[in-house]
Structures are given as structure tokens and as C-alpha cells.
Design a protein around this motif. Structure first.
Motif, PDB file in Angstrom:
ATOM      1  N   LEU A 417      10.136  17.961  -4.430  1.00 10.01           N
ATOM      2  CA  LEU A 417       9.798  16.672  -4.495  1.00 10.01           C
ATOM      3  C   LEU A 417      10.497  15.740  -3.538  1.00 10.01           C
ATOM      4  CD1 LEU A 417       9.774  15.933  -8.323  1.00 10.01           C
ATOM      5  CD2 LEU A 417       7.777  16.316  -6.767  1.00 10.01           C
ATOM      6  N   LEU A 418      11.659  15.930  -3.122  1.00  9.66           N
ATOM      7  CA  LEU A 418      12.398  15.068  -2.334  1.00  9.66           C
ATOM      8  C   LEU A 418      11.870  14.967  -1.093  1.00  9.66           C
ATOM      9  CD1 LEU A 418      14.980  13.430  -2.418  1.00  9.66           C
ATOM     10  CD2 LEU A 418      16.420  15.386  -1.530  1.00  9.66           C
ATOM     11  N   PRO A 419      11.441  15.776  -0.233  1.00  7.53           N
ATOM     12  CA  PRO A 419      10.826  15.618   1.032  1.00  7.53           C
ATOM     13  C   PRO A 419       9.484  14.566   0.830  1.00  7.53           C
ATOM     14  CG  PRO A 419      11.145  17.667   0.882  1.00  7.53           C
ATOM     15  CD  PRO A 419      11.684  17.143  -0.466  1.00  7.53           C
ATOM     16  N   TRP A 420       8.658  14.881  -0.168  1.00  4.25           N
ATOM     17  CA  TRP A 420       7.673  14.105  -0.255  1.00  4.25           C
ATOM     18  C   TRP A 420       7.968  12.351  -0.716  1.00  4.25           C
ATOM     19  CZ3 TRP A 420       2.762  13.874   1.389  1.00  4.25           C
ATOM     20  CH2 TRP A 420       1.934  13.280   0.642  1.00  4.25           C
ATOM     21  N   LEU A 421       8.985  12.412  -1.656  1.00  3.83           N
ATOM     22  CA  LEU A 421       9.293  11.333  -1.932  1.00  3.83           C
ATOM     23  C   LEU A 421      10.016  10.485  -0.797  1.00  3.83           C
ATOM     24  CD1 LEU A 421      11.099  11.925  -5.563  1.00  3.83           C
ATOM     25  CD2 LEU A 421       8.809  10.888  -4.930  1.00  3.83           C
ATOM     26  N   VAL A 422      10.735  10.974   0.019  1.00  3.51           N
ATOM     27  CA  VAL A 422      11.353  10.501   1.176  1.00  3.51           C
ATOM     28  C   VAL A 422      10.012   9.817   1.882  1.00  3.51           C
ATOM     29  CG1 VAL A 422      12.718  10.682   3.272  1.00  3.51           C
ATOM     30  CG2 VAL A 422      13.293  11.558   1.352  1.00  3.51           C
ATOM     31  N   TYR A 423       9.181  10.528   2.166  1.00  6.35           N
ATOM     32  CA  TYR A 423       7.833  10.231   2.811  1.00  6.35           C
ATOM     33  C   TYR A 423       7.413   8.948   2.113  1.00  6.35           C
ATOM     34  CZ  TYR A 423       3.056   9.892   4.349  1.00  6.35           C
ATOM     35  OH  TYR A 423       1.995   9.452   4.845  1.00  6.35           O
ATOM     36  N   GLU A 424       6.974   9.027   1.119  1.00 10.10           N
ATOM     37  CA  GLU A 424       6.377   7.949   0.261  1.00 10.10           C
ATOM     38  C   GLU A 424       7.221   6.688  -0.002  1.00 10.10           C
ATOM     39  OE1 GLU A 424       4.971   8.552  -3.777  1.00 10.10           O
ATOM     40  OE2 GLU A 424       3.283   9.493  -3.104  1.00 10.10           O
ATOM     41  N   ALA A 425       8.583   6.836   0.124  1.00  3.40           N
ATOM     42  CA  ALA A 425       9.396   5.656   0.413  1.00  3.40           C
ATOM     43  C   ALA A 425       9.436   4.858   1.838  1.00  3.40           C
ATOM     44  CB  ALA A 425      10.685   6.068   0.213  1.00  3.40           C
ATOM     45  N   TRP A 426       9.060   5.890   2.502  1.00  2.00           N
ATOM     46  CA  TRP A 426       8.757   5.242   4.156  1.00  2.00           C
ATOM     47  C   TRP A 426       7.359   4.522   3.891  1.00  2.00           C
ATOM     48  CZ3 TRP A 426       4.570   6.784   7.480  1.00  2.00           C
ATOM     49  CH2 TRP A 426       4.724   6.135   8.794  1.00  2.00           C
ATOM     50  N   VAL A 427       6.357   5.122   3.437  1.00  2.00           N
ATOM     51  CA  VAL A 427       5.079   4.476   3.312  1.00  2.00           C
ATOM     52  C   VAL A 427       5.337   3.268   2.478  1.00  2.00           C
ATOM     53  CG1 VAL A 427       2.716   4.580   2.369  1.00  2.00           C
ATOM     54  CG2 VAL A 427       3.889   6.733   3.596  1.00  2.00           C
ATOM     55  N   ARG A 429       7.687   1.081   2.097  1.00  2.00           N
ATOM     56  CA  ARG A 429       8.474   0.140   2.857  1.00  2.00           C
ATOM     57  C   ARG A 429       7.520  -0.597   4.057  1.00  2.00           C
ATOM     58  NH1 ARG A 429      13.658  -1.116   4.094  1.00  2.00           N
ATOM     59  NH2 ARG A 429      14.165  -1.979   6.255  1.00  2.00           N
ATOM     60  N   ARG A 430       6.520   0.480   4.404  1.00  2.00           N
ATOM     61  CA  ARG A 430       5.669  -0.179   5.454  1.00  2.00           C
ATOM     62  C   ARG A 430       4.552  -0.916   4.745  1.00  2.00           C
ATOM     63  NH1 ARG A 430       5.410   2.814  10.507  1.00  2.00           N
ATOM     64  NH2 ARG A 430       3.756   1.522  11.002  1.00  2.00           N
ATOM     65  N   LYS A 431       4.347  -0.643   3.341  1.00  5.40           N
ATOM     66  CA  LYS A 431       3.330  -1.511   2.722  1.00  5.40           C
ATOM     67  C   LYS A 431       1.861  -1.256   3.262  1.00  5.40           C
ATOM     68  CE  LYS A 431       6.189  -3.467  -0.138  1.00  5.40           C
ATOM     69  NZ  LYS A 431       6.264  -2.876  -1.590  1.00  5.40           N
ATOM     70  N   ASP A 432       1.552   0.201   3.786  1.00  4.54           N
ATOM     71  CA  ASP A 432       0.427   0.414   4.351  1.00  4.54           C
ATOM     72  C   ASP A 432       0.173   1.811   3.864  1.00  4.54           C
ATOM     73  OD1 ASP A 432      -1.829   1.044   5.871  1.00  4.54           O
ATOM     74  OD2 ASP A 432      -0.840   0.531   7.766  1.00  4.54           O
ATOM     75  N   ASP A 433      -0.919   2.142   3.047  1.00  6.33           N
ATOM     76  CA  ASP A 433      -1.294   3.492   2.704  1.00  6.33           C
ATOM     77  C   ASP A 433      -1.614   4.337   3.781  1.00  6.33           C
ATOM     78  OD1 ASP A 433      -1.044   2.182   0.238  1.00  6.33           O
ATOM     79  OD2 ASP A 433      -3.388   2.159  -0.076  1.00  6.33           O
ATOM     80  N   TYR A 434      -1.967   3.909   4.826  1.00  6.80           N
ATOM     81  CA  TYR A 434      -2.358   4.770   5.954  1.00  6.80           C
ATOM     82  C   TYR A 434      -1.519   4.678   7.339  1.00  6.80           C
ATOM     83  CZ  TYR A 434      -6.666   5.317   3.621  1.00  6.80           C
ATOM     84  OH  TYR A 434      -7.591   5.711   2.578  1.00  6.80           O
ATOM     85  N   ALA A 435      -0.157   4.228   6.904  1.00 10.38           N
ATOM     86  CA  ALA A 435       0.827   4.073   8.052  1.00 10.38           C
ATOM     87  C   ALA A 435       0.985   5.151   8.867  1.00 10.38           C
ATOM     88  CB  ALA A 435       2.233   3.744   7.328  1.00 10.38           C
TER      89      ALA A 435
END
Length: 471
Positions: A417-427, A429-435
Motif C-alpha cells: 500500500l505505501l507506494p500507492w498511497l504516496v502516489y495518491e498523496a501526490w495526486v 496535492r495536485r488536485k487533478d485526477d489525471y496529473a
């Protein structure tokens, strides 16, 4: 035919191959035949059920649109709603209510043994029923024009990417796409579809199915044999199992539809980053929460009749939303807890706008509280009985020893889970589903390589069916 099976991708490849060589009318007929074949792979006997639902609501829509007499219009919308809900009730709830009634009669000595009635639950019946109801209600409200093409309407109801587990697409969004040429799968659509399919497969195969056996161990064991830390980690595992399972399905559905030229409703938007119950339901199963809002909560009065009526409407909406998930009191209580939580949050002023944003520390506290309250409601949702749910909750307050299972669970949860959660946190933060699609290709390639390697080298011990096929 599961999205994560080789059979589905062979089927989809054949669909795309023929679809790309047809004109609009031929495409619709081909997709309709493919959709009925897809559903027939689950159980061909229930194809007649989809056809009945389609004919009923197609006919009702035409009758509603053809009349200016309000009583006539109300008759046909009422007929459509009542018959659709009766069909849903028979297949999904009749066995449950028969069992509960017989248990009540047995307790009063009226009968000696409880009645047993088992009906096979058709895959996706709640989803295609809500699709059909949204159409007739929208026609009645004059929010959408009546569809006079039976093929287009039948395809709207049975379109295979969203047929058995959503998203629940409104007639205002999806039905117009049936009657006009769809855009070809150009580079932009291929890129978007690939992102949705790859992320969806990862969420299902790697996240959901690997969490399934961790959660299964806790919920199949007697509460007395578990420690508090083991229960907590098991609840965490189920929280991400159901998220990965359902969000993964929705993502693949949107991706495959995108390749075919269709745009489906967004169903998930990083729900475990929510900081309130209201925020959670704006991110989780969005197509259902907005359906319940527009076709149940607002018609009940919404927030227009004072605070007490608003709280009543919230509770009724969430109780019925819980019942929509399945024929068990645990689902109803799960919905009731969310309704109570929403009402309390509103009573405390949580739904009002603020002049200044919260501090980082307060946001973090709100996130932690929201996430753990959501997880506690998942415990009730997943438990087979109230006794099991209560027993597991009691275990959370005792015996937090570091066991082998706790160590294994924590390691696997972190690894998957941790790598995916880090990625989702980045998305987030960008407030963009397709960042990701707006970054250089090397970053997309790196993510896809990671997702592919994880799916190849860390498949689940035992693949699990999609949870929401049951609903």
C-alpha cells in the motif's frame, strides 16, 4: 467474466476489432450483443431480467413523454418505479425478509421451524435497476429527452463496462453518447484509457486481492482468539481491500469505455484522504451518493425544512443506502452509522463554509479521525453478525501484543500500500485526477513498469471475485 481475467481481454479485443470497422448503428447493435453475451457469461438465465427491465422503462419513458396530463404521467412513473423495485426486492431481499418474518413468528410460537427461501442474486441487479430508474425519473422531470431508439436505450442499460458494478451513469451523461458518433481512440484517449486500466488492475490484483486474505483471517476467526492490534490491522486490510476492489473495477470500466469512445462518471476520488464524513461521500462511490442525493435526499426535502427534518432525511437516505448494499441488518446499521455521523457533523457546523482554511495540524487530525471512523464502520459492514462486530470492537481495547500475524500484516500492508498511497498523496496535492498524464512520458513509463512488475511477481495467494458483484 472478470476484468482481471484473460478471457475478458480476449473478449474485449474482439469487441474493439469489430467495433472499429462499423458505423454508428452497427456499433450500437454490436455493443448490445456483446453486452448481453458478457452478462450471459455470469448466468444466461437472467438475461430475460435485463430485457424485462429495459422494456418496462423504455415503454414507461415514452408514455411519460407523450402525455401532458399530470395524473397520467404520475401513473407511468409510479408504475415504472414500483415494478422495478418489486423485481429488485424479490431477487435481493425476499429471502432476507422471509427469514426475519419466520424468526419473529417462531419467537411467538406461531411456527416451529423458520422458513428458508434461497434465490440466486443476479449480478449487478442493483446497478442496472438504478440506471433504468434514473432515466424514467429524469424523463418525468423533463431533465432528459425521451429515447425513442430501443437499441440505444437497451445499450444504455446493459453497456458491459458498467453493467455489473457501475459506475451508475445518469441518462443525462451516458444516453446521449449512444445516439451520436463516438470519437476514435486517438493518442489522447489511448493514454487516458491505459492509465485507468493499469491503475485499476493494480488496485484489484495487487492491493485488493492481497489484502483479502489478511482481512479474511480476522473476520473468519473468533474474536476471542485475536488481539487488538490484529483486529485493527485486519480492519485496515479490509478497508483497502474494498477500496482497491471497487475503485479498481470502476477505473477499468472507465478505461475500457474510454477506448470505445465513451465517457463514464468518475466513481472514486481518493476517499481515504477525506477529512469529514461529507467529504468522504463526495469521494467514495460518487455515482451512488449523488444518485441517493438527487433521487432520495432532495425529494424528501433535503435541507430546506429545518434542522430536524434535514437530520431525518440524512438518516433515511443513508439507511436505504446501506440496505442497497445487501440484505442484512449489518448493512442497514452501517448506513445508519454514516447517517448519524453526517447529522452530528452537520449539527456541529461541519458543513458550513469557513473564512479561512484549517491549519495543517487540524487537517491532519480531521483526516486521522475520519479515516478511523470510516474503518470502524467497515468493521460492521464486513462482519457476518452483530455479535461478531461487537466482539471485534471489544478486542480493539485489549491485548495489543506484537504477534507473528500482526508483524506479517503490517509488513504486507506497508509493502503493497505505501507506494500507492504516496502516489495518491501526490495526486491529491495536485488536485487533478489525471496529473500523471501531464508529466513527461518517463514518469508514466516508470509507474506502469512498477504496476506491471507488482502484478507479475506479487499476485494474491487466492484470486477473489469483485466484492460489488454481490450488490
Amino acid at each position: 467474466m472478470w476484468f482481471n481475467s484473460f478471457g475478458f481481454w480476449l473478449f474485449f479485443g474482439l469487441v474493439v476489432l469489430i467495433y472499429s470497422r462499423l458505423r454508428l448503428a452497427g456499433q450500437n447493435r454490436w455493443l448490445l450483443a456483446a453486452s448481453y453475451f458478457f452478462y450471459g457469461c455470469f448466468d444466461w438465465r437472467f438475461l430475460s431480467l435485463i430485457l424485462f427491465c429495459t422494456v418496462l422503462n423504455y415503454h414507461a419513458g415514452i408514455k411519460i413523454a407523450a402525455s401532458e396530463d399530470e395524473r397520467h404521467r404520475k401513473f407511468w412513473i409510479g408504475w415504472s418505479i414500483v415494478i422495478s423495485l418489486i423485481v429488485l426486492g424479490i431477487f435481493k431481499y425476499l429471502g432476507f425478509f422471509t427469514h426475519e418474518l419466520s424468526a419473529l413468528l417462531q419467537s411467538f410460537g406461531v411456527i416451529d421451524t423458520p422458513w428458508v427461501l434461497h434465490l440466486m442474486l443476479p449480478a449487478g441487479i442493483s446497478f442496472f435497476t438504478f440506471h433504468a430508474l434514473s432515466y424514467t425519473i429524469d424523463v418525468y422531470r423533463r431533465d432528459t429527452p425521451v429515447c425513442r431508439s430501443f437499441v440505444e436505450f437497451a445499450l444504455f442499460i446493459s453497456f458491459f463496462p458498467q453493467l455489473v458494478a457501475g459506475p451508475i451513469n445518469r441518462s443525462t451523461l451516458l444516453l446521449p453518447q449512444m445516439g451520436k458518433p463516438r470519437p476514435p481512440c486517438d493518442a489522447a484517449r489511448f493514454k487516458e484509457g491505459l492509465y485507468l486500466v493499469m491503475s485499476g488492475l493494480f488496485l484489484k490484483v495487487v492491493v485488493a486481492d492481497n489484502m483479502a486474505w489478511l482481512a479474511g483471517h480476522v473476520f473468519s476467526s473468533s474474536p476471542e482468539s485475536l488481539g487488538g492490534l490484529e483486529v485493527l490491522l485486519g480492519v485496515y486490510a479490509f478497508a483497502f481491500q474494498i477500496y482497491g476492489d471497487f475503485a479498481g473495477y470502476s477505473s477499468i470500466a472507465c478505461g475500457t469505455a474510454c477506448w470505445l469512445g465513451f465517457d463514464l462518471a468518475v466513481n472514486f476520488r481518493r476517499p481515504y484522504f477525506a477529512i469529514s464524513p461529507q467529504d468522504f461521500w463526495q469521494r467514495w462511490h460518487i455515482s451512488l451518493s449523488t444518485w441517493l442525493r438527487d433521487y432520495l435526499y432532495i425529494p424528501l426535502g433535503g435541507n430546506r425544512q429545518g434542522s430536524l427534518m434535514t437530520y431525518r432525511n440524512l438518516m433515511l437516505t443513508m439507511l436505504l443506502g446501506g440496505l442497497w448494499h445487501g440484505a442484512a441488518w449489518t448493512f442497514v446499521v452501517w448506513g445508519g452509522i454514516h447517517g448519524l455521523w453526517l447529522a452530528v457533523h452537520r449539527a456541529l457546523g461541519g458543513g458550513r463554509r469557513k473564512d479561512a482554511p484549517d491549519s495543517v495540524g487540524l487537517v491532519l487530525v480531521k483526516w486521522l479521525v475520519t479515516f478511523h471512523l470510516v474503518c470502524l464502520t467497515w468493521l460492521v459492514f464486513r462482519a457476518e453478525t452483530f455479535a461478531q462486530a461487537w466482539g471485534l470492537m471489544l478486542r480493539l481495547g485489549s491485548d495489543w501484543s506484537w504477534t507473528a500475524y500482526a508483524q506479517t500484516s503490517l509488513s504486507l500492508i506497508g509493502f503493497f500500500l505505501l507506494p500507492w498511497l504516496v502516489y495518491e498523496a501526490w495526486v491529491e496535492r495536485r488536485k487533478d485526477d489525471y496529473a500523471l498524464l501531464k508529466t513527461p512520458w518517463v514518469w508514466r513509463a516508470a509507474l506502469y513498469v512498477y504496476l506491471t512488475l507488482m502484478m507479475l511477481f506479487f499476485p494474491p495467494p487466492v484470486p477473489a471475485e469483485f466484492i460489488y458483484f454481490r450488490f
